[in-house]
Scaffold this motif. Structure first.
Motif, short mmCIF file in Angstrom:
data_model
loop_
_atom_site.label_atom_id
_atom_site.label_comp_id
_atom_site.label_asym_id
_atom_site.label_seq_id
_atom_site.Cartn_x
_atom_site.Cartn_y
_atom_site.Cartn_z
N LEU A 126 0.83 -1.21 0.00
CA LEU A 126 0.00 0.00 0.00
C LEU A 126 0.86 1.26 0.00
O LEU A 126 0.55 2.24 -0.69
N THR A 127 1.93 1.23 0.77
CA THR A 127 2.82 2.40 0.83
C THR A 127 3.46 2.67 -0.52
O THR A 127 3.47 3.82 -1.00
N ARG A 128 3.98 1.64 -1.15
CA ARG A 128 4.65 1.83 -2.44
C ARG A 128 3.68 2.32 -3.51
O ARG A 128 4.01 3.21 -4.31
N LEU A 129 2.49 1.76 -3.53
CA LEU A 129 1.50 2.17 -4.53
C LEU A 129 1.06 3.61 -4.32
O LEU A 129 0.89 4.38 -5.26
N SER A 130 0.86 3.97 -3.06
CA SER A 130 0.47 5.35 -2.76
C SER A 130 1.57 6.33 -3.11
O SER A 130 1.32 7.39 -3.71
N GLU A 131 2.81 5.99 -2.76
CA GLU A 131 3.93 6.88 -3.06
C GLU A 131 4.17 7.01 -4.56
O GLU A 131 4.69 8.02 -5.03
N ALA A 132 3.78 5.98 -5.32
CA ALA A 132 3.90 6.05 -6.77
C ALA A 132 2.83 6.94 -7.39
O ALA A 132 2.92 7.28 -8.57
N GLY A 133 1.83 7.32 -6.60
CA GLY A 133 0.83 8.27 -7.08
C GLY A 133 -0.53 7.69 -7.35
O GLY A 133 -1.44 8.41 -7.76
N HIS A 134 -0.71 6.38 -7.14
CA HIS A 134 -2.02 5.78 -7.34
C HIS A 134 -2.98 6.21 -6.24
O HIS A 134 -2.58 6.40 -5.08
N ASP A 135 -4.25 6.36 -6.58
CA ASP A 135 -5.30 6.44 -5.57
C ASP A 135 -5.54 5.02 -5.07
O ASP A 135 -5.83 4.11 -5.85
N VAL A 136 -5.43 4.81 -3.77
CA VAL A 136 -5.54 3.48 -3.18
C VAL A 136 -6.73 3.48 -2.23
O VAL A 136 -6.74 4.20 -1.22
N VAL A 137 -7.74 2.69 -2.54
CA VAL A 137 -8.95 2.64 -1.73
C VAL A 137 -9.29 1.19 -1.39
O VAL A 137 -8.83 0.26 -2.05
#
Length: 286
Positions: A167-178
């Motif tokens: 979750l951290t990596r995906l969020s830091e990459a700029g994805h909206d994570v829900v």
């Protein structure tokens, strides 16, 4: 359009790549997938703050995917209730495992029945009914206080290894994570807080908003509407094959976290991405 033999243009820019299988797709599914880019990334994260402990949804370019994670069985391990079952019931481990398996199976079955019968109840109530059935099936009759303690285990499920990392990596990459879950908002909020996952979500989306359950297309459509995206620009990440089949049929891109290396569902859409761990999801999409 991506096919079983295609490679993502992002591959060439990577020095390493997760082991990701792209199964063959039917013509119908391939048609739906024609508008979906499977690997999208940007460098900047959205702003913080927002509802409860979750980050506020950011404005992102159209090329970014809205990532919708299933909660139960994908981010958090439903079988971690076995510890509480053993403590409260005081029965052998083999019986604990049987109660747990029956509880989860009936939880899913009752959600399907509720949707099909147009007789909606929140997922917490569904979970309670399923527990009552599982206990009765094995002639176990704990009192009301003991049942409450067992049910409370669903507020304290253990996150799977690598959940926070992914979750951290995906969020830091700029994805909206829900989160996109059958759970009703209160139980999802409790679990997200207790599992330490809440700070990593941009929002928590519940099937309760449309008063039905996955895999009803209305749940996936609700996620797309909330994210203000076309459904093809959203991606479900789930370990539940039936969830992946439903999301794909509704038009979502899908990543199947296939830990058990099971075959895909024979009914519904096949996943367009398949991995075996949560960190591999981030390897694929970052």
């Amino acid at each position: 359009m991506m096919s079983s033999s295609s490679t993502c243009p992002y591959d060439a820019a990577r020095e390493s790549w997760a082991t990701v299988r792209i199964p063959s797709m039917s013509a119908a599914v391939a048609s739906r997938m024609s508008m979906v880019g499977s690997v999208r990334c940007r460098s900047l994260n959205g702003p913080g703050g927002g509802w409860h402990n979750y980050k506020r949804l950011s404005r992102v370019p159209p090329c970014m995917a809205g990532l919708c994670f299933d909660m139960y069985g994908t981010l958090c391990d439903t079988s971690s209730v076995r510890t509480r079952l053993g403590e409260v019931l005081g029965v052998p481990d083999r019986l604990v495992a049987a109660v747990d398996e029956t509880w989860r199976r009936k939880q899913l079955q009752y959600s399907y029945q509720s949707a099909q019968m147009d007789d909606y109840e929140p997922f917490w109530a569904i979970t309670s009914h399923a527990l009552d059935y599982a206990l009765a099936a094995y002639d176990l009759a704990p009192d009301a206080e003991a049942r409450d303690r067992i049910r409370d285990a669903y507020n304290h499920l253990e996150p799977f290894p690598g959940a926070v990392e992914a979750l951290t990596r995906l969020s830091e990459a700029g994805h909206d994570v829900v989160v996109l879950s059958n759970g009703n908002p209160a139980m999802l909020e409790r679990l997200a807080d207790n599992a330490g996952l809440a700070p990593h979500f941009d929002d928590v989306l519940s099937a309760d908003a449309v008063r039905t359950f996955k895999p009803d297309p209305a749940v996936y459509e609700h996620a797309a509407e909330t994210l203000d995206r076309s459904i093809g620009d959203c991606r479900l990440i789930s370990s539940n094959a039936w969830d992946v089949a439903g999301a794909g049929n509704a038009g979502m891109a899908t990543t199947w976290v296939n830990r058990a290396r099971d075959p895909p569902e024979a009914i519904g859409a096949r996943p367009d991405r398949e991995v075996t761990t949560l960190p591999a999801v981030a390897d694929d999409l970052c």
